[in-house]
Design a protein around this motif. Structure first.
Motif, PDB file in Angstrom:
ATOM      1  N   ALA A  88      27.587  52.419  65.127  1.00 45.80           N
ATOM      2  CA  ALA A  88      26.851  52.409  63.672  1.00 45.80           C
ATOM      3  C   ALA A  88      27.831  52.512  62.539  1.00 45.80           C
ATOM      4  CB  ALA A  88      25.836  53.545  63.845  1.00 45.80           C
ATOM      5  N   ARG A  89      28.858  53.444  62.623  1.00 41.96           N
ATOM      6  CA  ARG A  89      29.826  53.652  61.746  1.00 41.96           C
ATOM      7  C   ARG A  89      30.588  52.507  61.566  1.00 41.96           C
ATOM      8  NH1 ARG A  89      31.977  59.117  62.278  1.00 41.96           N
ATOM      9  NH2 ARG A  89      30.576  59.480  60.540  1.00 41.96           N
ATOM     10  N   ILE A  90      31.222  51.746  62.384  1.00 41.09           N
ATOM     11  CA  ILE A  90      32.071  50.773  62.646  1.00 41.09           C
ATOM     12  C   ILE A  90      31.328  49.389  62.103  1.00 41.09           C
ATOM     13  CG2 ILE A  90      33.256  49.031  64.008  1.00 41.09           C
ATOM     14  CD1 ILE A  90      34.746  51.598  63.864  1.00 41.09           C
ATOM     15  N   LEU A  91      30.082  49.343  62.290  1.00 42.76           N
ATOM     16  CA  LEU A  91      29.134  48.387  61.841  1.00 42.76           C
ATOM     17  C   LEU A  91      28.812  48.184  60.451  1.00 42.76           C
ATOM     18  CD1 LEU A  91      27.456  45.664  62.428  1.00 42.76           C
ATOM     19  CD2 LEU A  91      25.380  47.236  62.787  1.00 42.76           C
ATOM     20  N   LEU A  93      30.685  50.184  58.186  1.00 45.51           N
ATOM     21  CA  LEU A  93      32.068  49.917  57.584  1.00 45.51           C
ATOM     22  C   LEU A  93      32.438  48.357  57.322  1.00 45.51           C
ATOM     23  CD1 LEU A  93      34.328  53.076  58.800  1.00 45.51           C
ATOM     24  CD2 LEU A  93      33.361  52.520  56.545  1.00 45.51           C
ATOM     25  N   GLY A  94      31.889  47.656  58.487  1.00 52.47           N
ATOM     26  CA  GLY A  94      32.231  46.305  58.641  1.00 52.47           C
ATOM     27  C   GLY A  94      31.585  45.620  57.261  1.00 52.47           C
ATOM     28  N   GLY A  95      30.149  46.038  57.129  1.00 53.50           N
ATOM     29  CA  GLY A  95      29.396  45.559  56.244  1.00 53.50           C
ATOM     30  C   GLY A  95      29.906  45.855  54.666  1.00 53.50           C
ATOM     31  N   ILE A  96      30.424  46.960  54.368  1.00 57.15           N
ATOM     32  CA  ILE A  96      31.056  47.212  53.100  1.00 57.15           C
ATOM     33  C   ILE A  96      32.266  46.291  53.073  1.00 57.15           C
ATOM     34  CG2 ILE A  96      32.667  48.821  51.709  1.00 57.15           C
ATOM     35  CD1 ILE A  96      30.709  51.134  53.300  1.00 57.15           C
ATOM     36  N   ALA A  97      33.150  46.086  54.098  1.00 55.96           N
ATOM     37  CA  ALA A  97      34.289  45.155  53.784  1.00 55.96           C
ATOM     38  C   ALA A  97      33.818  43.666  53.649  1.00 55.96           C
ATOM     39  CB  ALA A  97      34.952  45.295  55.185  1.00 55.96           C
ATOM     40  N   ALA A  98      32.700  43.308  54.536  1.00 54.43           N
ATOM     41  CA  ALA A  98      32.267  42.012  54.198  1.00 54.43           C
ATOM     42  C   ALA A  98      31.853  41.976  52.694  1.00 54.43           C
ATOM     43  CB  ALA A  98      31.104  41.631  55.263  1.00 54.43           C
ATOM     44  N   SER A  99      31.336  43.000  51.951  1.00 55.52           N
ATOM     45  CA  SER A  99      30.696  42.914  50.563  1.00 55.52           C
ATOM     46  C   SER A  99      31.731  42.652  49.742  1.00 55.52           C
ATOM     47  CB  SER A  99      29.744  44.190  50.461  1.00 55.52           C
ATOM     48  OG  SER A  99      28.537  44.139  51.332  1.00 55.52           O
ATOM     49  N   VAL A 100      32.905  43.645  50.076  1.00 50.56           N
ATOM     50  CA  VAL A 100      34.256  43.595  49.277  1.00 50.56           C
ATOM     51  C   VAL A 100      34.740  41.888  49.240  1.00 50.56           C
ATOM     52  CG1 VAL A 100      36.859  44.285  48.934  1.00 50.56           C
ATOM     53  CG2 VAL A 100      34.979  45.669  49.386  1.00 50.56           C
ATOM     54  N   VAL A 101      34.792  41.312  50.362  1.00 48.97           N
ATOM     55  CA  VAL A 101      35.252  39.937  50.375  1.00 48.97           C
ATOM     56  C   VAL A 101      34.026  38.921  49.722  1.00 48.97           C
ATOM     57  CG1 VAL A 101      35.568  37.902  51.926  1.00 48.97           C
ATOM     58  CG2 VAL A 101      36.426  40.234  52.540  1.00 48.97           C
ATOM     59  N   GLY A 102      32.985  39.301  49.706  1.00 45.84           N
ATOM     60  CA  GLY A 102      31.818  38.538  49.148  1.00 45.84           C
ATOM     61  C   GLY A 102      31.888  38.628  47.607  1.00 45.84           C
TER      62      GLY A 102
END
Length: 107
Positions: A88-91, A93-102
């Motif tokens: 869950a934590r990895i998923l 954090l991946g969402g946050i990283a994807a949002s930054v790229v977005g």
């Protein structure tokens, strides 16, 4: 150039967070070197944010700065075994990283 400064400033946010964590020893005594690293990196991080926000909208700049800092700080904490690496934590954090790229793609 502002985006590079912003990303590097976000990375420095992770540096100051890690240094802050290391300022107190198990004995309760303060450690000087991590304290100095904290002070220098927090000043450089917020200074870089201020420079980047001269050309990047404030909401976007702040969100990217915090997002980069959160992801890198959490990654450091997971690598050093301060936090557990759950799926869950990895998923998330991946969402946050994807949002930054977005945010970079739409800004």
């Amino acid at each position: 150039m502002s985006w590079l400064v912003l990303i590097l400033s976000g990375a420095l946010e992770a540096v100051w967070a890690a240094a802050l964590h290391r300022t107190t020893q198990a004995t309760g005594r303060r450690r000087v070197i991590p304290g100095l690293v904290f002070l220098v990196s927090v000043l450089a991080s917020t200074g870089g944010l201020a420079v980047a926000m001269q050309t990047i909208p404030p909401g976007t700049g702040y969100a990217v700065w915090v997002g980069v800092g959160v992801v890198l700080t959490s990654a450091y904490a997971i690598i050093t075994k301060v936090e557990r690496a759950t799926a869950a934590r990895i998923l998330l954090l991946g969402g946050i990283a994807a949002s930054v790229v977005g945010l970079k793609l739409v800004a």
